[in-house]
Scaffold this active site. Structure first.
Site, PDB file in Angstrom:
ATOM      1  N   ASP A   1      41.839  35.507  52.580  1.00 35.78           N
ATOM      2  CA  ASP A   1      42.670  34.255  53.174  1.00 35.78           C
ATOM      3  C   ASP A   1      43.525  33.262  51.868  1.00 35.78           C
ATOM      4  OD1 ASP A   1      44.179  33.612  55.801  1.00 35.78           O
ATOM      5  OD2 ASP A   1      43.738  32.077  54.915  1.00 35.78           O
ATOM      6  N   ILE A   2      44.357  33.292  52.183  1.00 37.28           N
ATOM      7  CA  ILE A   2      45.224  32.578  51.079  1.00 37.28           C
ATOM      8  C   ILE A   2      44.788  30.994  51.578  1.00 37.28           C
ATOM      9  CG2 ILE A   2      47.269  31.846  49.910  1.00 37.28           C
ATOM     10  CD1 ILE A   2      48.157  35.022  50.086  1.00 37.28           C
TER      11      ILE A   2
ATOM     12  N   GLU B   1      48.150  35.687  55.867  1.00 41.84           N
ATOM     13  CA  GLU B   1      48.155  35.633  54.438  1.00 41.84           C
ATOM     14  C   GLU B   1      46.650  36.681  54.706  1.00 41.84           C
ATOM     15  OE1 GLU B   1      47.051  32.045  56.511  1.00 41.84           O
ATOM     16  OE2 GLU B   1      48.933  32.808  56.828  1.00 41.84           O
TER      17      GLU B   1
END
Length: 150
Positions: A24-25, A67
């Site tokens: 995950d960003i 994301e």
């Protein structure tokens, strides 16, 4: 993701070690809120390009959600999977992303759940397991890897 699930089932049946990375960003919402959704799209695209550069041809990278991305590392043992995860994390963190309305390049970090499979007799839900590892990485402060071996 159906192809990914089929690959995982096949590897379990044939006892071929593999790994899954769910990433995950970190603080992606801040990018969208600060620079706008087009900038957010650019961050995702450039982050994906960095990830692709580090992966082998046999590895599979797929979007898992907004994301979030999942990476399947076929025929990969624990030590190699840990090395790949560390390389991915470092390369993303070093990447300078140019955004049209930002004075300076933007950098992002990623949190990762890493699941390596060595025991093929277990019948757990691997996608839930790797999701739990990612959740732990985010709760422990982000920009880190939480590894679960099964």
């Amino acid at each position: 993701t159906q192809q990914l699930e089929d690959e995982v089932i096949l590897n379990r049946e044939k006892h071929i070690p593999f790994a899954l990375i769910l990433l995950d960003i970190d603080f992606f919402k801040n990018v969208n809120d600060t620079y706008g959704h087009l900038a957010g799209d650019e961050v995702i695209c450039q982050t994906v390009e960095v990830l692709k550069q580090e992966l082998r041809q046999t590895d599979v990278l797929a979007r898992y959600g907004g994301e979030e991305f999942i990476i399947y590392l076929p025929d990969t043992r624990e030590a190699e999977a840990l090395h790949v995860a560390e390389q991915l994390k470092a390369r993303v963190e070093m990447n300078q992303i140019t955004i049209a309305n930002a004075a300076d390049p933007v950098t992002v970090t990623i949190s990762m759940g890493l699941l390596t499979i060595n025991d093929f007799s277990l019948n757990s839900n691997l996608f839930e397991d790797v999701d739990q590892a990612l959740y732990q990485a985010k709760n422990k402060g982000r920009n880190r890897i939480v590894h679960i071996a099964r």
